[in-house]
Design a protein around this motif. Structure first.
Motif, mmCIF file in Angstrom:
data_model
loop_
_atom_site.group_PDB
_atom_site.id
_atom_site.type_symbol
_atom_site.label_atom_id
_atom_site.label_comp_id
_atom_site.label_asym_id
_atom_site.label_seq_id
_atom_site.Cartn_x
_atom_site.Cartn_y
_atom_site.Cartn_z
ATOM 1 N N TYR A 82 0.813 -1.231 0.000
ATOM 2 C CA TYR A 82 0.000 0.000 0.000
ATOM 3 C C TYR A 82 0.843 1.276 0.000
ATOM 4 C CZ TYR A 82 1.516 -1.178 4.575
ATOM 5 O OH TYR A 82 2.322 -1.565 5.599
ATOM 6 N N ARG A 83 2.156 1.167 0.309
ATOM 7 C CA ARG A 83 3.013 2.371 0.344
ATOM 8 C C ARG A 83 3.592 2.504 -1.071
ATOM 9 N NH1 ARG A 83 4.370 4.465 5.039
ATOM 10 N NH2 ARG A 83 4.113 2.532 6.218
ATOM 11 N N GLY A 131 -3.438 -3.592 -0.297
ATOM 12 C CA GLY A 131 -3.653 -3.213 1.105
ATOM 13 C C GLY A 131 -3.518 -4.332 2.117
ATOM 14 N N VAL A 133 -1.558 -6.967 4.020
ATOM 15 C CA VAL A 133 -0.118 -7.163 4.269
ATOM 16 C C VAL A 133 0.327 -8.524 3.713
ATOM 17 C CG1 VAL A 133 1.639 -7.446 6.056
ATOM 18 C CG2 VAL A 133 -0.024 -5.598 6.218
ATOM 19 N N GLY A 163 7.480 -5.992 8.335
ATOM 20 C CA GLY A 163 6.396 -6.655 9.063
ATOM 21 C C GLY A 163 5.782 -7.788 8.243
ATOM 22 N N ALA A 164 5.707 -7.589 6.937
ATOM 23 C CA ALA A 164 5.064 -8.580 6.057
ATOM 24 C C ALA A 164 5.843 -9.886 5.985
ATOM 25 C CB ALA A 164 4.905 -7.989 4.655
ATOM 26 N N ASN A 191 12.089 -0.680 6.840
ATOM 27 C CA ASN A 191 12.134 0.671 7.409
ATOM 28 C C ASN A 191 12.074 0.618 8.934
ATOM 29 O OD1 ASN A 191 9.422 0.191 8.003
ATOM 30 N ND2 ASN A 191 8.656 1.419 6.292
ATOM 31 N N TYR A 193 9.960 -0.590 11.099
ATOM 32 C CA TYR A 193 8.691 -0.633 11.843
ATOM 33 C C TYR A 193 7.562 -1.221 10.996
ATOM 34 C CZ TYR A 193 11.158 2.403 15.017
ATOM 35 O OH TYR A 193 12.087 2.894 15.902
ATOM 36 N N SER A 194 6.680 -1.955 11.676
ATOM 37 C CA SER A 194 5.402 -2.261 11.049
ATOM 38 C C SER A 194 4.352 -1.589 11.930
ATOM 39 C CB SER A 194 5.165 -3.764 10.923
ATOM 40 O OG SER A 194 5.605 -4.461 12.040
ATOM 41 N N HIS A 261 3.131 5.614 10.329
ATOM 42 C CA HIS A 261 2.735 4.515 9.444
ATOM 43 C C HIS A 261 1.841 5.035 8.314
ATOM 44 C CE1 HIS A 261 1.092 0.836 7.936
ATOM 45 N NE2 HIS A 261 -0.123 1.265 8.221
HETATM 46 C C1 TPP Z 1 -3.340 -9.284 6.660
HETATM 47 C C2 TPP Z 1 -3.283 -7.909 7.297
HETATM 48 N N1 TPP Z 1 -3.079 -7.805 8.629
HETATM 49 C C3 TPP Z 1 -3.003 -6.587 9.202
HETATM 50 C C4 TPP Z 1 -3.149 -5.452 8.443
HETATM 51 C C5 TPP Z 1 -3.033 -4.084 9.113
HETATM 52 N N2 TPP Z 1 -1.735 -3.495 8.731
HETATM 53 C C6 TPP Z 1 -1.644 -2.622 7.719
HETATM 54 S S1 TPP Z 1 -0.084 -2.142 7.459
HETATM 55 C C7 TPP Z 1 0.515 -3.087 8.706
HETATM 56 C C8 TPP Z 1 1.991 -3.084 9.031
HETATM 57 C C9 TPP Z 1 2.872 -3.626 7.934
HETATM 58 O O1 TPP Z 1 4.206 -3.223 8.126
HETATM 59 P P1 TPP Z 1 5.353 -3.505 7.099
HETATM 60 O O2 TPP Z 1 5.086 -4.778 6.384
HETATM 61 O O3 TPP Z 1 6.660 -3.410 7.809
HETATM 62 O O4 TPP Z 1 5.223 -2.361 6.003
HETATM 63 P P2 TPP Z 1 5.522 -0.796 6.096
HETATM 64 O O5 TPP Z 1 4.231 -0.159 6.520
HETATM 65 O O6 TPP Z 1 6.637 -0.605 7.044
HETATM 66 O O7 TPP Z 1 5.877 -0.367 4.703
HETATM 67 C C10 TPP Z 1 -0.511 -3.779 9.325
HETATM 68 C C11 TPP Z 1 -0.333 -4.694 10.448
HETATM 69 C C12 TPP Z 1 -3.387 -5.605 7.065
HETATM 70 N N3 TPP Z 1 -3.529 -4.545 6.248
HETATM 71 N N4 TPP Z 1 -3.411 -6.833 6.494
#
Ligand code: TPP
Length: 358
Positions: A82-83, A131, A133, A163-164, A191, A193-194, A261
């Motif tokens: 999503y970023r 969107g 993760v 986080g992913a 980066n 952080y999640s 975030h």
């Molecule tokens: C399956 C799922 N679980 C939880 C979320 C809520 N969520 C959105 S972004 C995010 C954090 C992801 O962090 P990261 O993968 O490190 O990506 P960054 O935002 O750092 O680019 C979470 C938990 C989601 N969108 N999808």
């Protein structure tokens, strides 16, 4: 003052960088500055209430999208989370259509129905903006499968956050990628952080996420995201491995996001200190470091760099004006674009061969 400790290896001399022309190096600077100015402008108008939905900013991570996508050719594919603004602009999407999409306008890349997280341009082999993760990781695998199936010399760059990497589907994808020898490169944009959870608190094997690839008998590498030469050099090796040998790679690129975030992150100031953010801005900013490098190499002057920056800012301001003046999607278009097949009653639509027509 920016830390001037030289890196151990000078990636400027690597195969893919040493023959770059001055114009190409300047273009990388322009690419990064355009992402930054686009996002600063988006933030300004989001805060003025001009956009709905989420806004996840990429500021601080520009060298990843600009550096890696600069290596793509006609058979290479890009998919991300999503970023996604940096990737969208790096594949060459028009800034107006990106900004209009953030505004939810009919002139937007997804006709105003996708928003910030869902920038797409299939004509540029850019498969979005996702969107969920890690939701893009099996799709990236499928794109790589398509490339191999057609016996094309190409690959898929699939981006995900730190986080992913803890999602089960990511591990399933690594297994299949290695088992089927698919030309996919998983690029972890680490980066730190999640949402509000630091990598230290979310990952049991803290110091190297890419090394997980070893469990799947796959190549991996760590990349310093603040050096565009290094980003290109190491990504190029992985892309050649994918294109020529049809082998997957996991790359972990160390980077940092300056903002929360998303803009709606109420805890943005709680999970890290202002000093930490300042440290990255001052010593590790990829745009500043690249600018300084090009000045040292006498590729451009400070004044010329400022002019490029100003151009990008003007382009971003104009894209916001374009978005503001654009119409909203009409009410009677609400059922359009829901299913590809319904709106494209073609043979491709009916046979399911949407993306790889032959
Ligand atoms: C399956 C799922 N679980 C939880 C979320 C809520 N969520 C959105 S972004 C995010 C954090 C992801 O962090 P990261 O993968 O490190 O990506 P960054 O935002 O750092 O680019 C979470 C938990 C989601 N969108 N999808």
């Amino acid at each position: 003052m920016i830390d001037s400790t030289p890196s151990m290896l000078d990636f400027a001399q690597s195969k893919v960088n040493k023959d770059l022309t001055a114009a190409q190096k300047v273009q990388f600077f322009r690419d990064m500055v355009r992402i930054r100015r686009f996002e600063q402008t988006a933030l300004k108008f989001y805060n003025k209430g001009m956009m709905g939905g989420f806004l996840h900013l990429y500021i601080g991570q520009e060298s990843v999208a600009a550096g890696t996508i600069s290596l793509c050719g006609e058979n290479d594919h890009v998919i991300t989370a999503y970023r996604c603004h940096g990737h969208a602009l790096s594949v060459g999407m028009d800034m107006n259509s990106c900004m209009a999409e953030l505004y939810g306008k009919a002139t937007g890349a997804a006709k105003g129905k996708g928003g910030s997280m869902h920038l797409f341009d299939p004509s540029r082999n850019f498969w979005g903006g996702h969107g969920i993760v890690a939701g893009q990781t099996p799709l990236g695998l499928g794109l790589a499968y398509g490339v191999k199936y057609q016996e094309l010399e190409g690959c898929c760059l699939c981006y995900l956050g730190d986080g992913a990497t803890n999602q089960g589907v990511f591990h399933e994808c690594l297994n299949i990628a290695a088992l089927f020898q698919l030309p996919v490169i998983y690029i972890i944009e680490n980066n730190g952080y999640s949402m509000g959870t630091s990598q230290d608190r979310s990952s049991s094997y803290k110091h190297c996420l890419a090394q997980r690839a070893e469990a799947y008998d796959m190549d991996w590498d760590l990349v310093n995201g603040e050096d565009l030469y290094e980003v290109r050099a190491k990504t190029h090796i992985a892309m050649e491995r994918a294109r020529k040998e049809s082998k997957p790679t996991v790359l972990e690129i160390a980077t940092y996001r300056y903002y929360g975030h998303s803009v709606a992150d109420a805890n943005a100031k709680k999970y890290r200190t202002p000093e930490e953010i300042e440290k990255y801005k001052t010593y590790h900013d990829p745009v500043r470091l690249w600018r300084r490098r090009l000045i040292e190499e006498a590729v451009f002057t400070d004044v010329e760099a400022d002019a490029i920056d100003k151009e990008a800012k003007t382009e971003a301001d104009r894209s916001a004006a374009f978005a503001e003046q654009s119409p909203a999607p009409s009410v009677d278009s609400i059922f359009d674009d829901v299913y590809w097949e319904t709106d494209n009653n073609t043979e491709a639509g009916n046979t399911g061969r949407h993306f790889f027509n032959d």
